[in-house]
Design a protein around this motif. Structure first.
Motif, PDB file in Angstrom:
ATOM      1  N   THR A  42      18.606 -36.052  -1.026  1.00 40.64           N
ATOM      2  CA  THR A  42      17.613 -35.713  -0.275  1.00 40.64           C
ATOM      3  C   THR A  42      17.524 -36.068   0.878  1.00 40.64           C
ATOM      4  O   THR A  42      18.548 -36.928   1.402  1.00 40.64           O
ATOM      5  CB  THR A  42      16.415 -37.053  -1.314  1.00 40.64           C
ATOM      6  N   SER A  50      15.583 -35.126   9.195  1.00 43.08           N
ATOM      7  CA  SER A  50      15.156 -35.419   7.556  1.00 43.08           C
ATOM      8  C   SER A  50      13.705 -35.342   7.967  1.00 43.08           C
ATOM      9  O   SER A  50      12.993 -35.150   8.560  1.00 43.08           O
ATOM     10  CB  SER A  50      15.682 -36.927   8.046  1.00 43.08           C
ATOM     11  N   GLN A  53       9.194 -37.070   4.401  1.00 45.64           N
ATOM     12  CA  GLN A  53       8.472 -38.227   2.696  1.00 45.64           C
ATOM     13  C   GLN A  53       9.735 -39.383   2.794  1.00 45.64           C
ATOM     14  O   GLN A  53       9.707 -39.905   1.885  1.00 45.64           O
ATOM     15  CB  GLN A  53       8.934 -37.156   1.916  1.00 45.64           C
ATOM     16  N   ALA A  54      11.147 -39.126   3.043  1.00 44.97           N
ATOM     17  CA  ALA A  54      12.009 -39.761   3.276  1.00 44.97           C
ATOM     18  C   ALA A  54      11.493 -41.473   3.426  1.00 44.97           C
ATOM     19  O   ALA A  54      12.203 -42.587   3.374  1.00 44.97           O
ATOM     20  CB  ALA A  54      13.275 -39.534   3.407  1.00 44.97           C
ATOM     21  N   ARG A  62       8.668 -41.579  -1.239  1.00 38.15           N
ATOM     22  CA  ARG A  62       9.680 -41.866  -0.844  1.00 38.15           C
ATOM     23  C   ARG A  62      10.900 -40.358  -1.903  1.00 38.15           C
ATOM     24  O   ARG A  62      11.212 -40.846  -2.893  1.00 38.15           O
ATOM     25  CB  ARG A  62      10.617 -42.847  -0.469  1.00 38.15           C
ATOM     26  N   THR A  63      11.908 -39.798  -1.098  1.00 37.27           N
ATOM     27  CA  THR A  63      11.710 -38.522  -1.920  1.00 37.27           C
ATOM     28  C   THR A  63      12.584 -38.817  -2.854  1.00 37.27           C
ATOM     29  O   THR A  63      12.924 -38.614  -3.991  1.00 37.27           O
ATOM     30  CB  THR A  63      12.866 -37.241  -0.672  1.00 37.27           C
TER      31      THR A  63
END
Length: 302
Positions: A42, A50, A53-54, A62-63
């Motif tokens: 992820t 990246s 969403q992380a 978050r992912t």
């Protein structure tokens, strides 16, 4: 007839956090323990490309956390304080519960880095100056840990500045006074002439859902312990995972492998819980009311 391997789905973000997991898979250590471990990769703050969403403000969106919440994996690891926050708050916010199931195995190095042009030579000079981190992740917690011996708590000013790559860019532009980075980005920063002001290893914790039984966790941790030993014997051999995350900004020979440190997973003790939880609570970074009994489950050693 050979016994079928038990399938386990786990998630990972950044290679420095998950190196024993990757090595245990690729060197066949999980298979030796009767496991078929599927690793869901992820986005994390350390990957050059990246997505954001992380890094959403809500940690459970978050992912990696979202995948766990949806039941797509049953086990993950992060910085010790981040796992504490997620284990304590998941149930309170209606998300899938997770327990702390081990301490270890990756001990990621974090560094507070400055631009020499800013003429910052000591931690005290960061008083009331913006330091780039990712909230509720290792860079955030470790920065507070590093600086609270030099500054009053109210003098430590962290700001959300995106991924490691984006933090380094913000530092170069003078938008922040310092940036909290982990490998391979510390080495990228040094390659660009940045100054490491201070650094420390940052411990991981392992988390899992109740669906993952003790014997399976024990087998996973045995394989990870074997991987940790293999990495420490020859870190350069396994450094490619970190170099790949830098996306061409770093050659293998430029990575400072002495910062790669791993240890065998061990039980998460009551003493450790009390110390870590009270520190995190003291900063107002976790919800009150948690206990060792409802947050920790050392079933891998029972």
């Amino acid at each position: 007839m050979a016994k079928a391997l038990k399938k386990v789905r786990v998630s990972m973000m950044n290679a420095i956090h998950d190196l024993p997991l990757l090595v245990a898979r690729d060197e066949g250590f999980f298979r030796d323990e009767g496991l078929d471990v599927d690793i869901l990769k992820t986005p994390g703050s350390g990957q050059r490309d990246s997505d954001h969403q992380a890094l959403r403000e809500n940690i459970f969106e978050r992912t990696m956390e979202a995948l766990y919440d949806q039941g797509q994996c049953d086990q993950f690891r992060m910085c010790e304080w981040g796992v504490m926050k997620r284990a304590v708050e998941a149930g309170k916010t209606g998300h899938r519960p997770a327990k702390i199931v081990a301490l270890g195995s990756a001990m990621s190095t974090f560094a507070i880095v400055t631009d020499p042009k800013a003429r910052i030579y000591e931690p005290e000079q960061l008083k009331n100056k913006p330091i780039a981190v990712s909230p509720f992740n290792g860079s955030h917690f470790t920065t507070l840990k590093l600086l609270e011996g030099f500054l009053k708590r109210e003098q430590i000013k962290w700001v959300f500045a995106g991924t490691m790559k984006e933090r380094l860019e913000a530092l170069s532009k003078g938008e922040v006074a310092a940036a909290s980075l982990m490998e391979p980005w510390i080495s990228v920063a040094e390659k660009r002439g940045m100054r490491v002001l201070m650094e420390s290893h940052s411990t991981r914790s392992e988390a899992a859902g109740d669906e993952l039984d003790g014997p399976t966790l024990a087998a996973m941790f045995k394989a990870e312990a074997r991987a940790a030993e293999a990495i420490d014997k020859d870190p350069r051999k396994h450094a490619r995972y970190l170099v790949e995350e830098a996306g061409g900004l770093l050659d293998a020979k430029e990575l400072k492998v002495s910062r790669i440190l791993n240890a065998p997973p061990v039980p998460y003790t009551r003493e450790r819980f009390d110390h870590t939880y009270q520190w995190t609570l003291g900063w107002g970074l976790v919800e009150p009311g948690a206990t060792f009994e409802n947050t920790v489950d050392n079933r891998a050693w029972q």
